[in-house]
Design a protein around this motif. Structure first.
Motif, PDB file in Angstrom:
ATOM      1  N   ALA A  52      40.940  37.018  52.588  1.00  0.00           N
ATOM      2  CA  ALA A  52      39.834  36.576  51.749  1.00  0.00           C
ATOM      3  C   ALA A  52      39.672  37.523  50.563  1.00  0.00           C
ATOM      4  O   ALA A  52      39.504  37.097  49.432  1.00  0.00           O
ATOM      5  CB  ALA A  52      38.554  36.523  52.567  1.00  0.00           C
ATOM      6  N   HIS A  53      39.771  38.809  50.860  1.00  0.00           N
ATOM      7  CA  HIS A  53      39.506  39.801  49.830  1.00  0.00           C
ATOM      8  C   HIS A  53      40.673  39.961  48.856  1.00  0.00           C
ATOM      9  O   HIS A  53      40.498  39.912  47.646  1.00  0.00           O
ATOM     10  CB  HIS A  53      39.195  41.143  50.487  1.00  0.00           C
ATOM     11  CG  HIS A  53      38.878  42.217  49.502  1.00  0.00           C
ATOM     12  ND1 HIS A  53      39.808  43.125  49.094  1.00  0.00           N
ATOM     13  CD2 HIS A  53      37.736  42.490  48.831  1.00  0.00           C
ATOM     14  CE1 HIS A  53      39.266  43.934  48.210  1.00  0.00           C
ATOM     15  NE2 HIS A  53      38.000  43.572  48.038  1.00  0.00           N
ATOM     16  N   ASP A  54      41.871  40.115  49.398  1.00  0.00           N
ATOM     17  CA  ASP A  54      42.996  40.475  48.544  1.00  0.00           C
ATOM     18  C   ASP A  54      43.725  39.307  47.916  1.00  0.00           C
ATOM     19  O   ASP A  54      44.395  39.458  46.906  1.00  0.00           O
ATOM     20  CB  ASP A  54      43.993  41.346  49.299  1.00  0.00           C
ATOM     21  CG  ASP A  54      43.668  42.805  49.099  1.00  0.00           C
ATOM     22  OD1 ASP A  54      42.631  43.228  49.622  1.00  0.00           O
ATOM     23  OD2 ASP A  54      44.438  43.471  48.388  1.00  0.00           O
ATOM     24  N   LEU A  55      43.634  38.138  48.540  1.00  0.00           N
ATOM     25  CA  LEU A  55      44.284  37.011  47.894  1.00  0.00           C
ATOM     26  C   LEU A  55      43.336  36.341  46.911  1.00  0.00           C
ATOM     27  O   LEU A  55      43.762  35.613  46.038  1.00  0.00           O
ATOM     28  CB  LEU A  55      44.793  36.009  48.931  1.00  0.00           C
ATOM     29  CG  LEU A  55      46.041  36.449  49.687  1.00  0.00           C
ATOM     30  CD1 LEU A  55      46.518  35.350  50.616  1.00  0.00           C
ATOM     31  CD2 LEU A  55      47.172  36.804  48.722  1.00  0.00           C
ATOM     32  N   ARG A  56      42.045  36.612  47.083  1.00  0.00           N
ATOM     33  CA  ARG A  56      41.081  35.979  46.206  1.00  0.00           C
ATOM     34  C   ARG A  56      41.256  36.470  44.762  1.00  0.00           C
ATOM     35  O   ARG A  56      41.214  35.670  43.837  1.00  0.00           O
ATOM     36  CB  ARG A  56      39.668  36.267  46.698  1.00  0.00           C
ATOM     37  CG  ARG A  56      38.625  35.491  45.926  1.00  0.00           C
ATOM     38  CD  ARG A  56      37.264  35.660  46.535  1.00  0.00           C
ATOM     39  NE  ARG A  56      37.100  34.853  47.725  1.00  0.00           N
ATOM     40  CZ  ARG A  56      36.191  35.099  48.662  1.00  0.00           C
ATOM     41  NH1 ARG A  56      35.417  36.146  48.560  1.00  0.00           N
ATOM     42  NH2 ARG A  56      36.081  34.320  49.695  1.00  0.00           N
ATOM     43  N   SER A  57      41.510  37.769  44.616  1.00  0.00           N
ATOM     44  CA  SER A  57      41.614  38.261  43.230  1.00  0.00           C
ATOM     45  C   SER A  57      42.834  37.710  42.488  1.00  0.00           C
ATOM     46  O   SER A  57      42.672  37.235  41.367  1.00  0.00           O
ATOM     47  CB  SER A  57      41.538  39.784  43.180  1.00  0.00           C
ATOM     48  OG  SER A  57      42.166  40.357  44.268  1.00  0.00           O
ATOM     49  N   PRO A  58      44.040  37.738  43.072  1.00  0.00           N
ATOM     50  CA  PRO A  58      45.140  37.119  42.307  1.00  0.00           C
ATOM     51  C   PRO A  58      44.918  35.630  42.072  1.00  0.00           C
ATOM     52  O   PRO A  58      45.258  35.112  41.004  1.00  0.00           O
ATOM     53  CB  PRO A  58      46.373  37.365  43.164  1.00  0.00           C
ATOM     54  CG  PRO A  58      45.891  37.776  44.481  1.00  0.00           C
ATOM     55  CD  PRO A  58      44.537  38.368  44.300  1.00  0.00           C
ATOM     56  N   LEU A  59      44.313  34.959  43.066  1.00  0.00           N
ATOM     57  CA  LEU A  59      44.102  33.527  42.896  1.00  0.00           C
ATOM     58  C   LEU A  59      43.084  33.249  41.786  1.00  0.00           C
ATOM     59  O   LEU A  59      43.269  32.322  40.990  1.00  0.00           O
ATOM     60  CB  LEU A  59      43.638  32.886  44.215  1.00  0.00           C
ATOM     61  CG  LEU A  59      44.751  32.699  45.257  1.00  0.00           C
ATOM     62  CD1 LEU A  59      44.184  32.193  46.570  1.00  0.00           C
ATOM     63  CD2 LEU A  59      45.822  31.753  44.749  1.00  0.00           C
ATOM     64  N   SER A  60      42.037  34.099  41.712  1.00  0.00           N
ATOM     65  CA  SER A  60      41.064  33.829  40.636  1.00  0.00           C
ATOM     66  C   SER A  60      41.650  34.219  39.278  1.00  0.00           C
ATOM     67  O   SER A  60      41.362  33.576  38.267  1.00  0.00           O
ATOM     68  CB  SER A  60      39.724  34.518  40.899  1.00  0.00           C
ATOM     69  OG  SER A  60      39.921  35.789  41.414  1.00  0.00           O
ATOM     70  N   ARG A  61      42.506  35.272  39.277  1.00  0.00           N
ATOM     71  CA  ARG A  61      43.209  35.604  38.027  1.00  0.00           C
ATOM     72  C   ARG A  61      44.018  34.402  37.553  1.00  0.00           C
ATOM     73  O   ARG A  61      43.984  34.014  36.381  1.00  0.00           O
ATOM     74  CB  ARG A  61      44.160  36.778  38.268  1.00  0.00           C
ATOM     75  CG  ARG A  61      43.679  38.097  37.702  1.00  0.00           C
ATOM     76  CD  ARG A  61      44.800  39.075  37.445  1.00  0.00           C
ATOM     77  NE  ARG A  61      45.838  39.163  38.447  1.00  0.00           N
ATOM     78  CZ  ARG A  61      45.762  39.897  39.561  1.00  0.00           C
ATOM     79  NH1 ARG A  61      44.688  40.616  39.810  1.00  0.00           N
ATOM     80  NH2 ARG A  61      46.750  39.936  40.421  1.00  0.00           N
ATOM     81  N   LEU A  62      44.726  33.795  38.515  1.00  0.00           N
ATOM     82  CA  LEU A  62      45.543  32.623  38.202  1.00  0.00           C
ATOM     83  C   LEU A  62      44.702  31.514  37.616  1.00  0.00           C
ATOM     84  O   LEU A  62      45.041  30.892  36.611  1.00  0.00           O
ATOM     85  CB  LEU A  62      46.177  32.103  39.496  1.00  0.00           C
ATOM     86  CG  LEU A  62      47.573  32.566  39.831  1.00  0.00           C
ATOM     87  CD1 LEU A  62      47.976  32.012  41.173  1.00  0.00           C
ATOM     88  CD2 LEU A  62      48.525  32.051  38.755  1.00  0.00           C
ATOM     89  N   ARG A  63      43.584  31.288  38.309  1.00  0.00           N
ATOM     90  CA  ARG A  63      42.704  30.201  37.894  1.00  0.00           C
ATOM     91  C   ARG A  63      42.224  30.438  36.462  1.00  0.00           C
ATOM     92  O   ARG A  63      42.266  29.527  35.624  1.00  0.00           O
ATOM     93  CB  ARG A  63      41.525  30.135  38.848  1.00  0.00           C
ATOM     94  CG  ARG A  63      40.797  28.831  38.766  1.00  0.00           C
ATOM     95  CD  ARG A  63      39.484  28.844  39.515  1.00  0.00           C
ATOM     96  NE  ARG A  63      38.781  27.604  39.233  1.00  0.00           N
ATOM     97  CZ  ARG A  63      38.162  27.342  38.114  1.00  0.00           C
ATOM     98  NH1 ARG A  63      38.129  28.251  37.160  1.00  0.00           N
ATOM     99  NH2 ARG A  63      37.572  26.180  37.912  1.00  0.00           N
ATOM    100  N   ASN A  64      41.796  31.681  36.206  1.00  0.00           N
ATOM    101  CA  ASN A  64      41.299  32.009  34.872  1.00  0.00           C
ATOM    102  C   ASN A  64      42.373  31.792  33.821  1.00  0.00           C
ATOM    103  O   ASN A  64      42.116  31.253  32.745  1.00  0.00           O
ATOM    104  CB  ASN A  64      40.830  33.458  34.819  1.00  0.00           C
ATOM    105  CG  ASN A  64      39.608  33.659  35.689  1.00  0.00           C
ATOM    106  OD1 ASN A  64      38.959  32.687  36.083  1.00  0.00           O
ATOM    107  ND2 ASN A  64      39.319  34.905  36.012  1.00  0.00           N
ATOM    108  N   ARG A  65      43.563  32.226  34.145  1.00  0.00           N
ATOM    109  CA  ARG A  65      44.648  32.100  33.169  1.00  0.00           C
ATOM    110  C   ARG A  65      44.916  30.634  32.854  1.00  0.00           C
ATOM    111  O   ARG A  65      45.063  30.241  31.705  1.00  0.00           O
ATOM    112  CB  ARG A  65      45.911  32.760  33.706  1.00  0.00           C
ATOM    113  CG  ARG A  65      47.029  32.754  32.699  1.00  0.00           C
ATOM    114  CD  ARG A  65      48.238  33.463  33.213  1.00  0.00           C
ATOM    115  NE  ARG A  65      47.953  34.845  33.582  1.00  0.00           N
ATOM    116  CZ  ARG A  65      48.715  35.553  34.428  1.00  0.00           C
ATOM    117  NH1 ARG A  65      49.765  35.005  34.970  1.00  0.00           N
ATOM    118  NH2 ARG A  65      48.413  36.782  34.709  1.00  0.00           N
ATOM    119  N   LEU A  66      44.967  29.820  33.915  1.00  0.00           N
ATOM    120  CA  LEU A  66      45.237  28.397  33.717  1.00  0.00           C
ATOM    121  C   LEU A  66      44.116  27.740  32.934  1.00  0.00           C
ATOM    122  O   LEU A  66      44.355  26.930  32.034  1.00  0.00           O
ATOM    123  CB  LEU A  66      45.415  27.703  35.076  1.00  0.00           C
ATOM    124  CG  LEU A  66      46.708  28.053  35.806  1.00  0.00           C
ATOM    125  CD1 LEU A  66      46.744  27.429  37.183  1.00  0.00           C
ATOM    126  CD2 LEU A  66      47.922  27.584  35.000  1.00  0.00           C
TER     127      LEU A  66
END
Lengths: 467, 224
Positions: A252-266
């Motif tokens: 929850a903690h560590d995959l959330r940040s790359p996933l939200s980075r991805l989301r923001n970029r997209l």
């Protein structure tokens, strides 16, 4: 199981104890019966034999001269001093003709010619006025003229022995059976209590409390072993539960940040118009990032499978070749990164292990060394055989890990502050540690150069040797 | 090549179809195991891509039955079940390759390509490989380019051999790690790239025409 003072009656152990007591009773009964027969029985038989012989002699006298001769013979024999037999001859009215007794001590048979066996006590007057009583066996018969004849033989000492043995046997048997039963009850209650403790432990576990432990009495019996196994199982289970919870948190903690980075970029790409080239760039970076997420995810999965003991196909093999290949795989990468790479791999490195997992663990250590050693530094890769283990050492010139963070470094998703900017999942050392544990070895993190000027990470993966 | 894709997830099937069509293959799709097996038996395919968890008939069973029925078409499992044990299961029932989901499109295209080329049968074992002016003698373990001898380390030799056997095809890093090194995990660092670039330095550096190309986002390709 219901409690109560007699709850133990329903237990298997009690039933076993009961069966055992009954068998014990039966055996003691048989043993005592044999003992009785061998002593008392043979004494009786001897007396019987002598009495029968005497009766036969008297019978011969009767055959030769009829009643008169018989009675005469009795009288003569009775008068012999020190004779072993006692006689009594009476008329049908109970009048004594001759004999050793003042009166007939037992009632005579009614039928003529029938010989009855009797036991009797003979009171013998002694010199001092008192009298002694001795036991005797006898034959009593009603003669054709209606007279009654008693022939008896003293059993004396032997009779007392017989009586005592008889007494002993009849008292000992029930006592023995009683003791067996009591013993059985006590043993079964002990066993039932131990089983009950284990039952209570498992009930607590079922109720969700994984911190309970079964009591170990320290006697080393099968209950203790069962309790110890149960406790080992519980520890493993508790650790598994904890690591599952931890992995969940970490995901929850560590995959959330790359996933939200991805989301923001997209999303950013969607909002702002951009050239085809920069769109391509964005997409490429996105794919790279997704790949990293997937890699992390795979590592998490592999770790949980390792924890669950699902991974690992153990075979016996010499890891010399595998380690030489690892060195061969990493040496060019090190040189490319401007690092000196030195390897020293011993021979005769037999382990019982999973080739892929060991390769992965060592690869993680080498990856770390390559990543964290600054240009110009050096990496040493040593594989040595110890007396009972094999030590795989990867020592670098990087910043190393301070003592107080070493245990954390092996935790999932832990990253040193300096490492946050580097790519990686924070699972490399955790995985190497889990692989070590699976092989019943361990992973130690040390300084390459010891204090006073500590420097570099020296990771030592120790695996037990297989002879 | 004619490729049969057996995949029950429509979206996935469409994506695979697109990837393979773009790679120049003629693709046909089946959406369940029973249909897939029938198609595999009747149609003359050069390769098949099979999902493991399929309705009607499980992928493992499908490939097993196809092989026991005498089917020769090379098969690749494409599955979310990706542990070493799963791969071993898949290869044991008669598949030729195994790719874990999620996959990179280039990886799938490269592997399918490699499957198709492998199909030429009953040929005497190859002892010499040739790509452009690059020649390899497998028995003498020697390599020449334009009659100039090139000295290779044993590992570089195996790497080049694999690339030459798959000349003209894209070869991914994972494929190299699996087939040349026999490792089934991803290293974090670029270890494979370093080996490839060293090999490239030996076979391409002193020559005008480079043979070993990097395919962006996918892997490498050895081509004359």
């Amino acid at each position: 199981m219901k409690s109560g003072p007699f709850a133990f009656v329903r237990t298997t152990t009690f039933r076993l104890a009961l069966v055992y007591s009954v068998l014990f009773g039966l055996f003691s009964f048989l043993l005592l019966a044999y003992l009785f027969q061998a002593t008392v029985g043979s004494l009786r038989a001897e007396a019987d034999q002598r009495l029968d012989a005497e009766m036969r002699a008297l019978g011969l006298a009767y055959n030769a001269g009829g009643l008169e001769r018989l009675e005469q013979s009795v009288i003569e024999r009775a008068l012999v001093p020190g004779a072993p037999f006692r006689y009594q001859l009476e008329t049908p009215d109970g009048e004594r003709i001759i004999g050793d007794f003042p009166y007939l001590p037992v009632s005579p048979p009614e039928t003529v010619g029938e010989v009855s066996m009797v036991s009797l006590s003979i009171e013998m007057p002694r010199g001092d006025g008192a009298s002694t009583v001795t036991e005797a066996e006898g034959r009593i018969v009603r003669l054709t003229n209606g007279n009654v004849l008693l022939v008896a033989i003293e059993t004396g000492e032997r009779g007392r022995i017989v009586r005592r043995i008889t007494q002993a046997v009849t008292t000992a048997a029930p006592i023995g059976i009683l003791l067996a039963l009591i013993g059985g009850v006590f043993i079964s209650r002990y066993a039932a209590r131990r089983a009950e403790q284990l039952t209570r432990t498992t009930e607590a576990i079922v109720a969700g409390d994984l911190s309970v432990r079964a009591p170990v009495a320290g006697s080393g019996d099968e209950f203790d072993r069962l309790a110890q196994h149960l406790n080992t199982m519980l520890e493993r289970l508790e650790r598994l539960m904890a690591s599952t919870r931890h992995a969940g948190d970490a995901i929850a903690h560590d995959l959330r940040s790359p996933l939200s980075r991805l989301r923001n970029r997209l999303e950013g790409a969607l909002i702002s118009p951009m050239s085809e080239e920069s769109a391509r760039d964005t997409l490429e970076n996105t794919v790279l990032e997704v790949d990293r997420v997937l890699q992390t995810f795979n590592a998490i999965l592999r770790l949980s499978r390792l924890d669950a003991g699902a991974e690992g196909r153990m075979v016996k093999f010499d890891i010399h070749d595998l380690m030489t290949e690892m060195a061969d795989l990493y040496e060019p990468a090190c040189e490319d990164a401007g690092l000196t790479f030195k390897s020293d791999i011993g021979t005769g490195l037999m382990v019982l292990g999973d080739r892929d997992l060991i390769a992965q663990a060592v690869s993680n250590l080498l990856d770390n060394a390559v990543k964290y050693t600054p240009t110009g530094g050096s990496i040493r890769f040593l594989v040595r055989r110890g007396s009972s283990d094999i030590a795989i050492t990867v020592a670098d010139d990087g910043p190393g890990i301070p003592e107080h963070q070493r245990e954390h470094a092996k935790e999932r998703f832990f990253r040193l502050d300096g490492a946050r900017t580097q790519p990686g999942s924070g699972l490399g050392l955790a995985l190497a540690d889990a692989v070590a544990e699976l092989h019943k070895g361990h992973l130690d993190l040390l300084w390459t150069d010891p204090p006073p000027e500590p420097r570099g990470l020296k990771a030592v993966l120790t695996l037990p040797r297989d002879r | 090549m004619r490729v049969l894709v057996i995949e029950d997830d429509r979206e996935h099937a469409t994506f695979i179809n697109k990837v393979l069509s773009e790679a120049g293959h003629d693709v046909e799709t089946a959406y369940d195991g029973a249909n897939g097996l029938a198609l595999a038996r009747d149609g003359e395919f050069d390769a098949m891509v099979v999902d493991r968890m399929l309705p009607e008939k499980d992928g493992l069973k499908l490939v097993e039955e196809y092989r026991t029925g005498g089917g020769q078409t090379p098969a690749l499992f494409l599955s979310a079940l990706s542990d070493v044990e799963n791969r071993v299961e898949g290869l044991k029932v008669g598949a030729d390759d195994y790719l874990a989901k999620p996959f990179a499109p280039a990886e799938l295209a490269a592997r399918v390509e490699a499957l198709g080329r492998r199909q030429v049968k009953d040929e005497p074992p190859v002892t010499k490989l040739k790509v452009g002016d690059l020649e390899m003698d497998l028995l003498a373990r020697k390599v020449w380019r334009a009659d100039q001898k090139i000295d290779l380390q044993p590992r570089e030799f195996r790497l080049l051999e694999f690339l030459m056997r798959h000349a003209g095809q894209v070869v991914t890093r994972t494929m190299l790690l699996e087939k040349v090194w026999d490792y089934h995990f991803d290293p974090q660092t670029n270890v494979i790239d370093v080996h490839v670039s060293r090999l490239r330095a030996k076979i391409d550096k002193d020559f005008d025409e480079p043979l070993l190309q990097t395919v962006r986002g996918a892997g490498y390709c050895l081509q004359a």
